[in-house]
Design a protein around this motif. Structure first.
Motif: not given
Length: 878
Positions: A37-40, A43-51, A83-85, A473-476
């Protein structure tokens, strides 16, 4: 007009071989940076963290299920232009690691206490570096599109800084305190356990009733843990119980101890249960602890950290808890104080999830988080709609937890983990230090480490760089969705909500998408003792990763448990094979994405029918995945791909390819290419490997991972044609009925039969006459045609009359013999089912579902007999 379209070569092998393709495809995705993922990015962000899985863990079927859903939704949003993370990582898992490494040390004849703290921690890091994180490589097998450049571990320097920072903030705000409370205690680990690490089991024990005091001052109490009577400080009765009113406020002798204990009146006591009197051991029972607080009772700890009796001044001091149980019981028996014994007595006992031993409730000095204000904020975020719970009906379960939280014990008497950042002075002083702060000379750090759920609760923002103000942190943050099981709603989800809001002012995710647990094909919980645990890696080896993923998503209805069986995974492999063969056939016959699909008026009705259906499917799947309806999306795609595309359109397309004019052939190739292109895009989030291999070969594109989602790709509804839909529906019904008739007549599938078709329904299908005859092997009638069989089919456009000349096509003698055999089987089935249904005793005792099943069997037998007799009557007389 051409009879056969020329076959072309493709780069696809004859069959799909997951074992030969998956690893290379995955490595190609990683090397190309598709998951980074590119924090800069604009694109609109889509983020998800793995449990975060335990560092000791390996991929089990629950991981495979949850990770498949997370990966599917991330791939979907990436294809939609986000912008998927998808951020990976592991939890340091204090309890699990201690159990594993200490087992190794025992095998070597030593222990962690022999090594000392520093050497033991070094040993754990060594183990982690050599063997930890096996599950991460297994995640690659599953095809997870995680950003490996952002992999995190809860003991990393950055995450450790986050832990220290938030601890100090909570401490300074008065939300962390130290106090004596009753906790879950593991004598083997010599540590507190969280509720999440305690599993309750029904066990066979004994219920012993024993008499305290003598004569009119005696009172009988019962317990399953006789040894704890050594720590009793009261007997409690209900205030309204007349039997014991004379004893309230007086003392009775506590046997074996030389002590007297008071009788108190407390509303907690149920006067209808047992004798109506209960022993009170405040330091070793949660309910007794509350009674003790209400009445100011002494809290006598009568068991040390290893589960040995201590401080009672009796002969039992120094004995193991279980040995003491037997010894105390026998001593009471000698004194004639055992009134009754019930064994076996089935009751629920908490056990350590790791060491498997019974845990002990024990009064202990520990660190706690005051959760009141934190929990209120976590509840308000959902009530206000700032955070959505999906499915909505699961919100009640969330509120049940968050509205009834008790203060959280966060200290553990272990060595592996985040050490509590509190230092103790020589005169009992305490100071909490933040990152980089130095303790006063001669002060010592608190020995305890933090519960792993403490650091896991920071996961959505600590992994993105908090407490620093980072681009990530700001992006995602907040993350877009948390996909997790309803079973850890309290243990993990609520804690992330509390910490996220406290630390950042914002909830850590916009949506909590809850799924159920994976169960066996009969809906039973999987367990080693039940012998129904499955290894997803074995199924992936046997059937391919896509087959496992497709099976899991097909059962993933929000918030409900998912049954799974090997047979279903094998069925999903068949789907992948069907998709492979369909694409290969289309490409061999010139299917292409190189030219646009012609305008509607230049296409056949079959073309318009499949394109109109495709537009509907794109819309439905788009909505379903956006709403986390994985099962509905999978079913929609399964039926369209198998039933509509493969079973019907490809068959109709063959006629257009093999018998059409050149312009018609090229149009069909364009339609085939477009439909397959779109279907592969839609399926990619669910089955990424086979779709990637097919799509890149079909289209020449770089990768489906970064391809546009069909809804953005130009698929529209302008090809929708209700008339074409009706006619294709009639074609399908007519073909189905003719095939059924042919089967009933015992005709071989490839056997051609002369037939005459008439009637308004057939006339309405004039444009499809060649296709129908080709699909059901019916030739045009020749001069002198004589029908030997006929039937009608009711269609939307009217009735179609089908007359066939079956002379010479059937071995009448053999067919009569076969039908007679089938008739005997059907008649036997009818007799058996009618016998059972006519037995009133059976009807009264059998479950309704069983009776209904037998009724269906009887109806089927009746229909079979009628069909077979009709067929026998229609056969020519030999």
């Amino acid at each position: 007009m051409t009879e056969n379209a020329p076959q072309q070569q493709t780069d696809l092998p004859a069959t799909w071989s997951p074992a030969d393709e998956e690893a290379a495809l995955y490595q190609r995705w990683v090397d190309a940076g598709y998951f980074t993922a590119d924090a800069s990015s604009a694109k609109p962000p889509f983020s998800v963290v793995i449990p975060p899985p335990n560092v000791t863990g390996s991929l089990h079927i629950g991981h495979a299920f949850e990770h498949t859903l997370i990966d599917a939704v991330t791939r979907y949003h990436r294809m939609r232009g986000a912008e998927a993370l998808y951020l990976p990582g592991m939890d340091h898992a204090s309890i699990a690691v201690h159990a594993l490494v200490e087992k190794q040390l025992r095998a070597e004849g030593t222990s962690r206490r022999d090594l000392g703290r520093e050497a033991f921690v070094d040993r754990v890091w060594q183990w982690k570096n050599e063997h930890g994180g096996r599950i991460l490589s297994q995640m690659k097998r599953l095809g997870e599109g995680v950003d490996w450049t952002r992999e995190r571990f809860t003991m990393d320097e950055g995450l450790s800084t986050a832990v220290t920072t938030i601890f100090k903030r909570l401490y300074d705000d008065g939300l962390i305190y130290r106090a004596e409370r009753l906790v879950n205690w593991s004598p083997e680990l010599r540590s507190v356990l969280s509720d999440a690490e305690v599993e309750h089991k029904e066990v066979e024990g004994e219920l012993v009733s024993m008499r305290y005091g003598d004569g009119d001052d005696s009172i009988v109490v019962a317990t399953t843990r006789v040894e704890t009577m050594l720590g009793d400080t009261a007997v409690a009765v209900h205030p309204g119980d007349e039997r014991y009113r004379h004893l309230v406020g007086r003392s009775v002798e506590l046997p074996l101890t030389g002590r007297s204990i008071v009788v108190v009146a407390d509303e907690h006591v149920d006067p209808e249960f047992g004798t109506g009197a209960v022993k009170v051991t405040p330091a070793h029972d949660p309910n007794d602890f509350e009674i003790g607080k209400r009445h100011g009772l002494p809290m006598l700890t009568m068991m040390d950290e290893q589960g040995r009796i201590t401080g009672t001044g009796t002969e039992f001091d120094g004995m193991d808890r279980f040995a003491a149980r037997a010894a105390v019981r026998e001593k009471l028996r000698e004194q004639g104080r055992i009134v009754a014994e019930k064994r076996p007595y089935l009751h629920s006992v908490g056990h350590s999830e790791r060491s498997k031993e019974p845990i002990e409730p024990r009064l202990s000095l520990q660190w706690f988080v005051k959760v009141g204000p934190l929990a209120k904020a976590a509840g308000d975020a959902v009530r206000s709609g700032e955070v959505a719970v999906h499915p909505p009906e699961m919100a009640k379960r969330y509120f049940d937890w968050v509205d009834n939280l008790h203060d959280w014990c966060i200290s553990r008497q272990l060595w592996w983990g985040h050490r509590i950042p509190v230092w103790h002075g020589p005169d009992g002083e305490m100071v909490c230090l933040g990152p980089g702060e130095q303790p006063p000379e001669g002060w010592t750090q608190d020995e305890d480490v933090l519960d792993t759920w403490f650091s896991s609760g920071l996961w959505p923002f600590s992994t993105l760089g908090w407490p620093d103000d980072t681009a990530d942190l700001r992006k995602f943050y907040p993350t877009s969705v948390l996909v997790t099981g309803y079973d850890i709603l309290f243990f993990w989800v609520v804690r992330m909500m509390m910490f996220g809001i406290y630390a950042t002012g914002r909830p850590p995710f916009a949506t909590i998408a809850l799924h159920g647990m994976v169960r066996d094909e009969n809906g039973k919980k999987m367990s080693k003792s039940a012998g129904n645990v499955v290894d997803p890696l074995e199924w992936m080896d046997r059937y391919g990763t896509d087959a496992l993923r497709f099976t899991l998503t097909r059962g993933a209805n929000p918030g409900t448990d998912v049954p799974i069986s090997e047979e279903w995974v094998n069925g999903s492999r068949s789907f992948c094979t069907k998709l492979w063969n369909a694409t290969k056939f289309a490409m061999m016959n010139g299917a292409t994405c190189a030219r646009p699909v012609p305008e509607p008026d230049a296409l056949t009705e079959a073309d318009r029918w499949i394109l109109g259906g495709l537009a509907t499917v794109v819309s439905e799947v788009d909505d379903q995945l956006a709403d986390f309806q994985f099962a509905k999306a999978t079913e929609t795609l399964y039926h369209f791909t198998w039933d509509e595309l493969c079973d019907w359109y490809l068959e109709l397309a063959k006629v257009q390819l093999y018998q059409g004019e050149p312009e018609r052939v090229e149009a069909t190739r364009a339609v085939l290419g477009h439909v397959l292109d779109t279907v592969l895009r839609l399926l990619h989030p669910l089955i990424p490997f086979v779709t990637e291999r097919l799509w890149t070969t079909l289209t020449g594109g770089d990768s489906l991972v970064v391809a546009e989602w069909p809804a953005l790709h130009g698929t529209d509804a302008r090809y929708a044609d209700p008339v074409a839909d009706k006619r294709i529906a009639d074609v399908r019904k007519l073909v189905t009925e003719v095939r059924r008739f042919r089967s009933d007549q015992g005709l071989k599938p490839g056997q051609k039969v002369s037939a005459r078709l008439t009637g308004p329904g057939w006339e309405d299908l004039a444009g499809h006459a060649a296709a129908v005859r080709s699909l059901v092997r019916l030739t045009e009638p020749e001069d002198g045609f004589t029908a030997s069989a006929a039937f009608e089919v009711a269609l939307g456009g009217g009735t179609a009359n089908v007359e066939l000349d079956l002379s010479g096509t059937i071995d009448t003698v053999a067919e009569r013999k076969r039908l007679a055999k089938d008739l005997a089987v059907a008649e036997k089935e009818l007799k058996q089912t009618e016998g059972k249904l006519g037995n009133q005793a059976f009807i009264d005792k059998a479950p309704a579902a069983v009776v209904d099943k037998i009724k269906v069997r009887r109806e089927t037998a009746v229909a079979d007999i009628e069909r077979i007799n009709s067929r026998l009557a229609a056969l020519p007389v030999s």
